[in-house]
Each structure stands twice: as C-alpha cells, then as structure tokens.
Design a protein around this motif. Sequence first.
Motif, PDB file in Angstrom:
ATOM      1  N   LYS A   1      11.113  13.980  14.428  1.00 50.32           N
ATOM      2  CA  LYS A   1       9.841  13.387  14.811  1.00 50.32           C
ATOM      3  C   LYS A   1       9.111  12.978  13.544  1.00 50.32           C
ATOM      4  CE  LYS A   1       9.294  15.729  19.179  1.00 50.32           C
ATOM      5  NZ  LYS A   1       8.566  16.699  19.953  1.00 50.32           N
ATOM      6  N   LYS A   2       8.535  11.780  13.596  1.00 52.56           N
ATOM      7  CA  LYS A   2       7.897  11.183  12.430  1.00 52.56           C
ATOM      8  C   LYS A   2       6.412  11.544  12.405  1.00 52.56           C
ATOM      9  CE  LYS A   2       6.934   6.506  10.761  1.00 52.56           C
ATOM     10  NZ  LYS A   2       7.232   5.088  10.993  1.00 52.56           N
ATOM     11  N   THR A   3       5.942  11.967  11.229  1.00 51.34           N
ATOM     12  CA  THR A   3       4.505  12.193  11.016  1.00 51.34           C
ATOM     13  C   THR A   3       4.112  11.509   9.727  1.00 51.34           C
ATOM     14  OG1 THR A   3       4.878  14.265   9.834  1.00 51.34           O
ATOM     15  CG2 THR A   3       4.523  14.435  12.206  1.00 51.34           C
ATOM     16  N   ALA A   4       3.089  10.690   9.814  1.00 51.58           N
ATOM     17  CA  ALA A   4       2.597  10.006   8.621  1.00 51.58           C
ATOM     18  C   ALA A   4       1.532  10.864   7.965  1.00 51.58           C
ATOM     19  CB  ALA A   4       2.024   8.641   8.984  1.00 51.58           C
ATOM     20  N   VAL A   5       1.700  11.148   6.703  1.00 57.43           N
ATOM     21  CA  VAL A   5       0.689  11.897   5.968  1.00 57.43           C
ATOM     22  C   VAL A   5      -0.398  10.939   5.526  1.00 57.43           C
ATOM     23  CG1 VAL A   5       0.273  13.331   3.943  1.00 57.43           C
ATOM     24  CG2 VAL A   5       2.360  13.634   5.272  1.00 57.43           C
ATOM     25  N   PHE A   6       0.017   9.787   5.013  1.00 59.45           N
ATOM     26  CA  PHE A   6      -0.939   8.715   4.720  1.00 59.45           C
ATOM     27  C   PHE A   6      -0.181   7.396   4.672  1.00 59.45           C
ATOM     28  CE2 PHE A   6       0.335  10.290   0.535  1.00 59.45           C
ATOM     29  CZ  PHE A   6       0.659   9.128  -0.146  1.00 59.45           C
ATOM     30  N   GLY A   7      -0.896   6.315   4.907  1.00 68.18           N
ATOM     31  CA  GLY A   7      -0.299   4.993   4.891  1.00 68.18           C
ATOM     32  C   GLY A   7       0.604   4.768   6.095  1.00 68.18           C
ATOM     33  N   SER A   8       1.243   3.630   6.107  1.00 69.11           N
ATOM     34  CA  SER A   8       2.165   3.336   7.207  1.00 69.11           C
ATOM     35  C   SER A   8       3.461   2.747   6.657  1.00 69.11           C
ATOM     36  CB  SER A   8       1.520   2.351   8.197  1.00 69.11           C
ATOM     37  OG  SER A   8       1.285   1.111   7.554  1.00 69.11           O
TER      38      SER A   8
ATOM     39  N   GLU B   1       0.852  -1.189   0.000  1.00 69.14           N
ATOM     40  CA  GLU B   1       0.000   0.000   0.000  1.00 69.14           C
ATOM     41  C   GLU B   1       0.890   1.241   0.000  1.00 69.14           C
ATOM     42  OE1 GLU B   1      -3.377   0.208  -0.243  1.00 69.14           O
ATOM     43  OE2 GLU B   1      -3.221  -1.958  -0.607  1.00 69.14           O
ATOM     44  N   PRO B   2       0.470   2.311  -0.681  1.00 74.66           N
ATOM     45  CA  PRO B   2       1.291   3.531  -0.724  1.00 74.66           C
ATOM     46  C   PRO B   2       1.351   4.220   0.642  1.00 74.66           C
ATOM     47  CG  PRO B   2      -0.740   3.820  -1.966  1.00 74.66           C
ATOM     48  CD  PRO B   2      -0.736   2.420  -1.489  1.00 74.66           C
ATOM     49  N   PHE B   3       2.446   4.907   0.883  1.00 70.99           N
ATOM     50  CA  PHE B   3       2.618   5.675   2.117  1.00 70.99           C
ATOM     51  C   PHE B   3       3.453   6.914   1.845  1.00 70.99           C
ATOM     52  CE2 PHE B   3       6.439   3.135   2.001  1.00 70.99           C
ATOM     53  CZ  PHE B   3       7.419   4.008   2.445  1.00 70.99           C
ATOM     54  N   LEU B   4       3.310   7.880   2.729  1.00 72.65           N
ATOM     55  CA  LEU B   4       4.152   9.076   2.747  1.00 72.65           C
ATOM     56  C   LEU B   4       4.403   9.414   4.201  1.00 72.65           C
ATOM     57  CD1 LEU B   4       5.609  11.511   1.510  1.00 72.65           C
ATOM     58  CD2 LEU B   4       3.406  12.704   1.491  1.00 72.65           C
TER      59      LEU B   4
END
Length: 160
Positions: A152-159, A141-144
């Motif tokens: 610090k990590k922030t997920a815009v979408f996906g994992s 699945e796509p992620f960003l």
Amino acid sequence: MSKMYVAGLMSGFLGGMLGAFVLGHLSLPLISPASAAPLQEMISVGRIRMVDATGRTRAELAMSPDGGPGLFFYDSKGRNRLVLGLYSPAESEYPFVVLNDTHNEAAGIFRLFGGQETPVVVLKNKGADRSILGLNPSSTEPFLVNYSTDRKKTAVFGSF
C-alpha cells in the motif's frame, strides 16, 4: 696467466671496436622499440573481464542483455553486487547505479527518470519497492513515497 688475461681483454676490446666499425658502415635495418609495435588508437571487443587470482570474474565491462552498456561488479561468490550503466535505448538510455543484495535482487537504485530526466532513488526489499525519493518527472517538485509490506502506497510529501 696475467698475459692470457691481458690478451683476452685486448681481443675483446679490439673485437668490440671492429664490430662497431662494421655496423656503422653497413646499412642494416635495426628494430627500435618505438617501431616494434605500432600504437593502437582503438580496441573493439564485446566485453572486458577482470579476474582475481583464482580466475573468478570480479568485474566486467559489457553490454547488458537489453542493449545498454554496463560495468558489473561481482563478489567472491560470483554474485552481481553493483552495476553502473545506461538503460536500454527503449528506456531512453538513462544512467543508473544499482546495488544488489546477496540474492541478486536490486536493493537500491539511483537513476534518472522521465522526460525532464529527474533523479530518483528507489529503495527495495526482496524485489519490492519500499521507498522512492526524488523529483517528480512532471513538475520537478520533490517527493517521498513509501510502500508497506502489503504494497500500500503512502505519500510522505509530494506526489509521484
């Protein structure tokens, strides 16, 4: 003077004819361009360098220190700016493209990752990951994912 000219012309003609006759009847081995140098099927070398007019290396096809083959491109100041290659056998020999900044640090990496060999783009600044876009190596699945300057990590979408 015209008699000397005609005599020289005739002696040259007769000498050429005699030489052709003699060579035609002698069995001397002649070297032909095709037999002068045999065609090589393979060349084995440790590295191939392309140098500019000043002798500075600008591109090199070589093995990296970790054992992966690569094509390395250098700018006019000798800095490695672009690498196309394969990671080492320890990293499954996945293909990659690396764009380096003027400090010889990776600024952008495009590579395959994980067991399903999913594509990933890593954007870096001063050696630190800042943004990673790709397909999750487990689910495809796509992620960003973005990282702040304090990492610090922030997920815009996906994992990931």
